[in-house]
Design an enzyme around this catalytic site. Structure first.
Site, PDB file in Angstrom:
ATOM      1  N   GLY A  13       0.831  -1.204   0.000  1.00  0.00           N
ATOM      2  CA  GLY A  13       0.000   0.000   0.000  1.00  0.00           C
ATOM      3  C   GLY A  13       0.858   1.243   0.000  1.00  0.00           C
ATOM      4  N   GLY A  14       1.906   1.231  -0.822  1.00  0.00           N
ATOM      5  CA  GLY A  14       2.874   2.336  -0.796  1.00  0.00           C
ATOM      6  C   GLY A  14       2.766   3.307  -1.942  1.00  0.00           C
ATOM      7  CB  SER A  16      -1.599   7.038  -2.398  1.00  0.00           C
ATOM      8  OG  SER A  16      -2.380   6.061  -1.737  1.00  0.00           O
ATOM      9  CB  ILE A  18       0.807   6.821   5.737  1.00  0.00           C
ATOM     10  CG1 ILE A  18      -0.165   7.797   6.393  1.00  0.00           C
ATOM     11  CG2 ILE A  18       1.909   6.429   6.719  1.00  0.00           C
ATOM     12  CD1 ILE A  18      -1.052   7.165   7.450  1.00  0.00           C
ATOM     13  N   GLY A  19       2.090   5.470   3.182  1.00  0.00           N
ATOM     14  CA  GLY A  19       3.066   4.537   2.624  1.00  0.00           C
ATOM     15  C   GLY A  19       4.005   5.210   1.642  1.00  0.00           C
ATOM     16  CB  SER A 134      -6.968   2.831  12.211  1.00  0.00           C
ATOM     17  OG  SER A 134      -7.861   3.920  12.350  1.00  0.00           O
ATOM     18  CE1 TYR A 147      -9.861   0.805   8.291  1.00  0.00           C
ATOM     19  CE2 TYR A 147     -10.507   2.360   9.994  1.00  0.00           C
ATOM     20  CZ  TYR A 147      -9.575   1.901   9.076  1.00  0.00           C
ATOM     21  OH  TYR A 147      -8.356   2.523   8.954  1.00  0.00           O
TER      22      TYR A 147
END
Length: 244
Positions: A13-14, A16, A18-19, A134, A147
């Site tokens: 998940g890099g 966009s 934070i990644g 989270s 979630y």
């Protein structure tokens, strides 16, 4: 600083948010980065921005997608594994159905567990694993039950991984971001996002939304040797929301 010189870090998940902020910093600090995402357009932009990075289209929802990551890690063992891929969707508890539940669990929980399992043999001794959870796991906010459950499951799993990987000197820690200025809440309308952020900011002592760079900075601390005696811990990056 060159904390990652000679090191290979995989960021799921890099492409966009934070990644991506973390991947940029790793490259700037001398590291080799492999990052994943699913959006072809974003991946193309990242490949142009970070020409030294290995950029892969890899869908965490597909259990077979881990095979490609194993091939990469087998050829270039990992010093850092940042399990950051995930997504959020919300619904009232009475509207939760099997499809809604299974889809989010598949990406946020199952994928991380399978990736850790399959990539573990290719983690160098003394490596670091970081899992992005989270503050939703603790907030009890309406409509976030599934979630929040996925993010709580990540915390529980990482605590076990910390114990299991410790004999190899491998650390496992959890990043717990609060509201951050990314596209993560893209599923909300502009009005919903504005209302969400306004209500949240009333509870954040620092009185603002965080930036991807601020959250990534803590992840990079955990991925680096600066955190060599830190494992099994949770690090809220939330402006004081949880005050844990």
């Amino acid at each position: 600083m060159a904390r990652f010189e000679g090191k290979h870090v995989l960021v799921t998940g890099g492409s966009s948010g934070i990644g991506l902020a973390g991947a940029r910093r790793i490259v700037a600090e001398g590291g080799r980065v492999t990052l994943t995402g699913t959006d072809e357009q974003r991946l193309a932009l990242v490949a142009r921005e970070l020409p030294t990075a290995r950029v892969l289209r890899n869908d965490a929802a597909d259990p077979r997608s881990v095979d490609e990551l194993v091939d990469v890690a087998a050829a270039d063992p990992l010093h850092g594994l940042w399990l950051n891929a995930g997504y959020a969707s919300v619904a009232p508890a009475e509207q939760t159905d099997a499809g809604f539940f299974d889809a989010m669990m598949a990406v946020n929980v199952r994928a991380a567990a399978i990736q850790l399992a399959q990539l573990s043999p290719h983690l160098s001794d003394g490596a670091s694993v970081v899992v992005t959870s989270s503050t939703s796991a603790y907030e009890g906010a309406p409509m976030t039950s599934v979630y929040a459950a996925t993010k709580a499951a990540q915390v529980a799993a990482a605590r076990v991984w910390a114990a299991e990987l410790a004999p190899r000197g491998i650390r496992a820690n959890v990043l717990v971001p609060g509201a951050t200025d990314t596209n993560f809440r893209h599923f909300m309308s502009e009005e919903q996002r504005s209302g969400f952020e306004s209500s949240l900011l009333d509870r954040v002592p620092l009185g603002r939304i965080g930036t991807p760079d601020e959250v990534a900075a803590v992840a990079l601390f955990l991925l680096s040797d600066d955190a060599s005696y830190v494992t099994g811990a949770q690090f809220p990056v939330d402006g004081g929301l949880l005050r844990r």
